[in-house]
Scaffold this active site. Structure first.
Site, short mmCIF file in Angstrom:
data_model
loop_
_atom_site.label_atom_id
_atom_site.label_comp_id
_atom_site.label_asym_id
_atom_site.label_seq_id
_atom_site.Cartn_x
_atom_site.Cartn_y
_atom_site.Cartn_z
N HIS A 17 5.40 4.73 12.58
CA HIS A 17 5.40 4.59 11.11
C HIS A 17 6.42 5.62 10.59
O HIS A 17 6.11 6.79 10.44
CB HIS A 17 3.98 4.87 10.61
CG HIS A 17 3.78 4.87 9.14
ND1 HIS A 17 3.09 3.88 8.47
CD2 HIS A 17 4.13 5.75 8.17
CE1 HIS A 17 3.02 4.15 7.18
NE2 HIS A 17 3.65 5.29 6.96
N ARG A 64 0.84 -1.21 0.00
CA ARG A 64 0.00 0.00 0.00
C ARG A 64 0.88 1.26 0.00
O ARG A 64 1.00 1.95 -1.01
CB ARG A 64 -0.94 -0.02 1.22
CG ARG A 64 -2.07 1.00 1.18
CD ARG A 64 -1.66 2.40 1.59
NE ARG A 64 -1.08 2.47 2.94
CZ ARG A 64 -0.50 3.55 3.43
NH1 ARG A 64 -0.38 4.66 2.69
NH2 ARG A 64 0.02 3.55 4.65
N ASP A 65 1.54 1.54 1.10
CA ASP A 65 2.32 2.78 1.20
C ASP A 65 3.45 2.77 0.17
O ASP A 65 3.81 3.80 -0.40
CB ASP A 65 2.90 2.91 2.62
CG ASP A 65 3.21 4.34 3.00
OD1 ASP A 65 3.25 5.20 2.10
OD2 ASP A 65 3.43 4.61 4.19
N HIS A 98 9.13 7.11 7.91
CA HIS A 98 9.71 7.17 6.57
C HIS A 98 11.20 7.48 6.73
O HIS A 98 11.65 7.98 7.77
CB HIS A 98 8.97 8.20 5.73
CG HIS A 98 7.63 7.68 5.25
ND1 HIS A 98 7.45 7.16 4.00
CD2 HIS A 98 6.44 7.56 5.89
CE1 HIS A 98 6.19 6.75 3.87
NE2 HIS A 98 5.55 6.98 5.01
N ASN A 148 9.10 4.00 3.41
CA ASN A 148 9.14 3.63 4.83
C ASN A 148 10.48 2.98 5.15
O ASN A 148 11.22 2.58 4.25
CB ASN A 148 8.06 2.57 5.12
CG ASN A 148 6.68 3.11 4.91
OD1 ASN A 148 6.16 3.03 3.82
ND2 ASN A 148 6.11 3.67 5.94
N CYS A 180 4.93 9.19 -0.10
CA CYS A 180 3.54 9.62 -0.02
C CYS A 180 3.26 10.56 -1.18
O CYS A 180 4.02 11.52 -1.39
CB CYS A 180 3.26 10.33 1.31
SG CYS A 180 1.57 10.94 1.41
P1 HMG Z 1 -13.22 14.03 -2.62
O1 HMG Z 1 -13.06 14.45 -4.02
O2 HMG Z 1 -13.23 15.07 -1.56
O3 HMG Z 1 -14.53 13.11 -2.42
O4 HMG Z 1 -12.10 12.94 -2.32
P2 HMG Z 1 -16.03 13.42 -2.64
O5 HMG Z 1 -16.74 12.71 -1.53
O6 HMG Z 1 -16.28 14.88 -2.87
O7 HMG Z 1 -16.34 12.63 -4.04
C1 HMG Z 1 -15.77 13.04 -5.26
C2 HMG Z 1 -15.65 11.83 -6.18
O8 HMG Z 1 -14.76 10.86 -5.60
C3 HMG Z 1 -16.97 11.11 -6.42
O9 HMG Z 1 -16.89 10.52 -7.71
C4 HMG Z 1 -16.93 10.02 -5.38
O10 HMG Z 1 -17.74 8.93 -5.73
C5 HMG Z 1 -15.46 9.61 -5.41
P3 HMG Z 1 -17.50 11.24 -9.02
O11 HMG Z 1 -18.94 11.47 -8.66
O12 HMG Z 1 -16.73 12.53 -9.19
O13 HMG Z 1 -17.24 10.25 -10.10
N1 HMG Z 1 -15.04 9.01 -4.13
C6 HMG Z 1 -14.40 7.82 -4.06
N2 HMG Z 1 -14.00 6.97 -5.02
C7 HMG Z 1 -13.37 5.83 -4.58
N3 HMG Z 1 -13.13 5.57 -3.27
C8 HMG Z 1 -13.52 6.42 -2.33
C9 HMG Z 1 -14.20 7.60 -2.71
N4 HMG Z 1 -14.70 8.63 -2.00
C10 HMG Z 1 -15.22 9.49 -2.90
N5 HMG Z 1 -13.27 6.13 -1.04
C11 HMG Z 1 -10.97 11.20 -1.12
C12 HMG Z 1 -11.93 12.37 -1.03
C13 HMG Z 1 -10.55 10.82 0.28
C14 HMG Z 1 -11.68 10.05 -1.80
C15 HMG Z 1 -9.75 11.64 -1.97
O14 HMG Z 1 -9.21 12.78 -1.42
C16 HMG Z 1 -8.67 10.58 -2.08
O15 HMG Z 1 -8.88 9.53 -2.64
N6 HMG Z 1 -7.44 10.87 -1.54
C17 HMG Z 1 -6.33 9.98 -1.61
C18 HMG Z 1 -5.78 9.81 -0.22
C19 HMG Z 1 -4.63 8.82 -0.20
O16 HMG Z 1 -4.78 7.68 -0.61
N7 HMG Z 1 -3.46 9.25 0.31
C20 HMG Z 1 -2.34 8.40 0.49
C21 HMG Z 1 -2.54 7.47 1.66
S1 HMG Z 1 -2.27 8.27 3.24
C22 HMG Z 1 -0.57 8.09 3.52
O17 HMG Z 1 0.15 7.65 2.66
C23 HMG Z 1 -0.02 8.44 4.87
C24 HMG Z 1 0.27 7.21 5.75
O18 HMG Z 1 1.15 6.31 5.10
C25 HMG Z 1 0.90 7.66 7.07
C26 HMG Z 1 2.11 8.60 6.89
O19 HMG Z 1 3.10 8.18 6.29
O20 HMG Z 1 1.99 9.73 7.33
C27 HMG Z 1 -1.03 6.45 6.07
MG MG Z 2 3.31 6.45 5.09
#
Ligand code: HMG
Ligand code: MG
Length: 299
Positions: A205, A13-14, A207, A247, A238
């Protein structure tokens, strides 16, 4: 020391969420199946997020459904909102992770809402998860520095961590998202969080952008933390933290823990096979020091 340490493998995933070359479902599945042979007990399979935002994680539920279930290995998916959670539920997933940050700017860039709004979304997820007997892990990003706001205070982090814990997350993973922390700052962070929450509910966690992840994990061990996230071969970064490296490599974490006498349950040769194979697929150099020494000794 003879305690067990739990490792949460986040490479699929990450790691893969940030690789430029998106892998096919088959390639992602091959990596996870290989990791399932290594003794790792927790593996993050992918994310139920928007494929427009993170194309590398598209079809994670399809992938999930193809994996062997009931093996005793916890397989999880990231779910930022109800839409994502419902997808995870439908594919038979028994553990999900919600994710927010201790920084407002990062939360906006990452999940397009404020920290307070993220809690509202998670309340719905956690309520439905409870009804369906699904475990919810919580992530807090930017626990030391934010790429947009700079230093984040331990008090601010503690508030967000405590909120997620009170909402019902069984474990909160503190994300050192951009890998700028040094052990002195990690020490102050844990000191603050541990005032509120027992170490058994917390995870680190880290990096490895500046090569400090292992030092920061050592510091965390000293303060009683016994769960760490890591990525095979240090994959990833990220998408919303430019320049952040992957990581800590699972291989390097294994070396630290094993040599300090902690039990990890890892079969190192199986892990190294998984590591070698994914780097072949990605045509990528392995940044893990342990891996480099291991393969040199084998040659
Ligand atoms: P948004 O645009 O604000 O969502 O995105 P919305 O509710 O306004 O919906 C807009 C569109 O997105 C709609 O589709 C929804 O159906 C769709 P449309 O009508 O335009 O065709 N939608 C979705 N589609 C699939 N899955 C969903 C979903 N929700 C809405 N769950 C959202 C909000 C959170 C979805 C968006 O901002 C997003 O996908 N962000 C990506 C976040 C991400 O994956 N980041 C990386 C992981 S976090 C990380 O790496 C940190 C971590 O490792 C810890 C660290 O290292 O710090 C964990
Ligand atoms: Mg991370």
């Amino acid at each position: 020391m003879s305690d067990d340490v739990k490792i949460v493998e986040v490479g699929p995933r990450d790691g893969l969420q940030n690789e430029k070359m998106p892998l096919t479902l088959e390639q992602r599945k091959t990596l996870i199946l290989a990791l399932m042979q290594t003794g790792l007990q927790s593996i993050e399979v992918g994310s139920c997020v928007s494929p427009k935002w993170v194309p590398q994680m598209a079809n994670s539920t399809e992938l999930f459904a193809e994996l062997p279930q009931n093996t005793g290995i916890a397989l999880s998916l990231l779910t930022p909102n109800l839409k994502g959670f419902e997808q995870a539920l439908a594919c038979g997933c028994k553990e999900v992770a919600v994710f927010t940050a201790a920084s407002e700017s990062f939360t906006q860039k990452n999940i397009n809402c404020s920290i307070a709004e993220s809690f509202e979304k998670f309340a719905d997820v956690i309520a439905l998860a409870k009804q369906n007997d699904i475990k919810v892990r919580g992530y807090v990003s930017c626990v030391v520095d934010c790429p947009y706001e700079g230093a984040i205070s331990p008090q601010q982090v503690t508030q967000v961590v405590t909120k997620l814990f009170d909402m019902g997350c069984y474990e909160i993973s503190l994300g050192e998202t951009i890998g700028t922390a040094t052990p002195d700052r990690v020490k102050r962070l844990w000191a603050s969080v541990l005032n509120e929450i027992d170490s058994k509910f917390l995870a680190g966690h880290f990096h490895n952008t500046y090569g400090m992840a292992i030092a920061n994990i050592y510091q965390s061990l000293e303060q009683g933390i016994r769960t760490f996230d890591s990525s095979v071969s240090g994959l990833g970064g990220c998408p919303y933290a430019k320049g952040a490296a992957g990581n800590v490599a699972t291989e390097d974490l294994y070396y630290l823990l094993n040599n300090m006498g902690f039990k990890t349950g890892i079969d190192i040769d199986a892990l190294m096979q998984a590591s070698h194979d994914i780097n072949q697929v990605l045509q990528r150099h392995n940044p893990s020091n342990y891996a480099q020494a291991y393969f040199q000794n084998k040659a």
